[in-house]
Design a protein around this motif. Structure first.
Motif, PDB file in Angstrom:
ATOM      1  N   GLU A 106      38.430  42.737  57.384  1.00  0.00           N
ATOM      2  CA  GLU A 106      37.594  43.694  56.705  1.00  0.00           C
ATOM      3  C   GLU A 106      38.155  44.875  56.030  1.00  0.00           C
ATOM      4  O   GLU A 106      37.752  45.292  54.822  1.00  0.00           O
ATOM      5  CB  GLU A 106      36.344  43.992  57.303  1.00  0.00           C
ATOM      6  CG  GLU A 106      36.499  45.036  58.589  1.00  0.00           C
ATOM      7  CD  GLU A 106      35.411  45.323  59.397  1.00  0.00           C
ATOM      8  OE1 GLU A 106      34.719  46.319  59.117  1.00  0.00           O
ATOM      9  OE2 GLU A 106      35.064  44.452  60.303  1.00  0.00           O
ATOM     10  N   GLU A 109      39.985  43.688  52.758  1.00  0.00           N
ATOM     11  CA  GLU A 109      38.712  43.196  51.895  1.00  0.00           C
ATOM     12  C   GLU A 109      38.123  44.619  51.407  1.00  0.00           C
ATOM     13  O   GLU A 109      37.882  44.642  50.323  1.00  0.00           O
ATOM     14  CB  GLU A 109      37.629  42.464  52.682  1.00  0.00           C
ATOM     15  CG  GLU A 109      38.148  41.139  52.922  1.00  0.00           C
ATOM     16  CD  GLU A 109      37.074  40.359  53.967  1.00  0.00           C
ATOM     17  OE1 GLU A 109      36.203  41.217  54.048  1.00  0.00           O
ATOM     18  OE2 GLU A 109      37.331  39.375  54.108  1.00  0.00           O
ATOM     19  N   GLU A 112      40.786  46.009  48.943  1.00  0.00           N
ATOM     20  CA  GLU A 112      40.762  45.149  47.573  1.00  0.00           C
ATOM     21  C   GLU A 112      39.476  45.361  46.915  1.00  0.00           C
ATOM     22  O   GLU A 112      39.626  45.301  45.450  1.00  0.00           O
ATOM     23  CB  GLU A 112      40.600  43.502  47.996  1.00  0.00           C
ATOM     24  CG  GLU A 112      41.020  42.699  46.982  1.00  0.00           C
ATOM     25  CD  GLU A 112      41.253  41.144  47.418  1.00  0.00           C
ATOM     26  OE1 GLU A 112      41.734  40.510  46.451  1.00  0.00           O
ATOM     27  OE2 GLU A 112      41.398  40.912  48.696  1.00  0.00           O
ATOM     28  N   HIS A 113      38.608  45.434  47.235  1.00  0.00           N
ATOM     29  CA  HIS A 113      37.413  46.123  46.790  1.00  0.00           C
ATOM     30  C   HIS A 113      37.504  47.326  45.885  1.00  0.00           C
ATOM     31  O   HIS A 113      37.097  47.322  44.751  1.00  0.00           O
ATOM     32  CB  HIS A 113      36.028  46.287  47.484  1.00  0.00           C
ATOM     33  CG  HIS A 113      34.903  47.047  47.080  1.00  0.00           C
ATOM     34  ND1 HIS A 113      34.182  46.348  46.083  1.00  0.00           N
ATOM     35  CD2 HIS A 113      34.388  48.298  47.260  1.00  0.00           C
ATOM     36  CE1 HIS A 113      33.026  47.310  45.806  1.00  0.00           C
ATOM     37  NE2 HIS A 113      33.319  48.427  46.268  1.00  0.00           N
TER      38      HIS A 113
END
Length: 211
Positions: A106, A109, A112-113
């Motif tokens: 997470e 992620e 990356e967001h």
């Protein structure tokens, strides 16, 4: 979990505290395991120790402000460039590993967001002020193909602003505020809130654009 507290590291390094701070900055921004190291709180506390040599009942070695102001950005920039290179070289497989005590998918992620949401340039600068994200965004930028020279420009801007602003804030408060040790944690919280403000504004602007 003493290793999460900046006082632990500063006491551990002793007379070599300045060098220790630079090593941690490099590791936190360049190596994946660096995500578990203190960042903002360490820089802020190190800045305080350029003004005073005691926090609470504990005495520390006083740290040279010029060394931090020059060495801090260099360590942050070099660490992030290493992270970018690692991401460019090893790609997605670098992040395709199961969760462990020091690695959570997470976190990747989340990084990356930020990269996709704000665009490469803004993300590289903003990520400096977001714990964990500043560790994973650098290799992520390399993995997603951000040009190394373009990354260096924005990495340099973000590295200088992040490190020197926290060092100078700690130095100034160390000179002005009695019993500054009582305000280390609140100070870091304020810094994090201020860091999140531009992110929130950017997200609101993005929602308006979508509507």
């Amino acid at each position: 979990m003493d290793f999460l507290h900046p006082e632990y590291w500063l006491g551990l390094f002793g007379a070599f505290a300045a060098i220790g701070v630079l090593v941690i900055i490099f590791a936190e921004t360049g190596l994946l395991f660096g995500c578990i190291l203190p960042g903002d709180s360490l820089l802020f506390t190190a800045g305080i120790l350029t003004s005073v040599n005691q926090i609470g009942d504990t005495e520390f070695e006083k740290i040279s402000l010029p060394v931090l102001l020059i060495g801090g950005p260099i360590a942050a920039i070099a660490g992030a460039q290493l992270g970018h290179w690692i991401g460019a070289k090893y790609g997605r497989k670098l992040f395709d590993r199961p969760d462990s005590r020091i690695f959570k998918k997470e976190w990747v992620e989340k990084a990356e967001h930020y990269f996709n949401r704000f665009g490469p340039e803004k993300a590289v600068v903003i990520a400096r002020f977001v714990p964990i994200v500043r560790t994973f965004l650098n290799p992520l930028a390399g993995m997603l193909g951000m040009d190394a020279k373009r990354f260096l420009i924005w990495n340099t801007i973000g590295g200088i602003i992040w490190t020197d602003s926290l060092f100078l804030l700690g130095h100034w408060l160390g000179n002005k505020v009695p019993n500054i040790d009582k305000y280390i944690i609140p100070g870091v919280v304020v810094i994090l809130i201020i860091s999140v403000v531009p992110i929130i504004l950017e997200m609101r602007k993005g929602r308006k654009a979508v509507k």
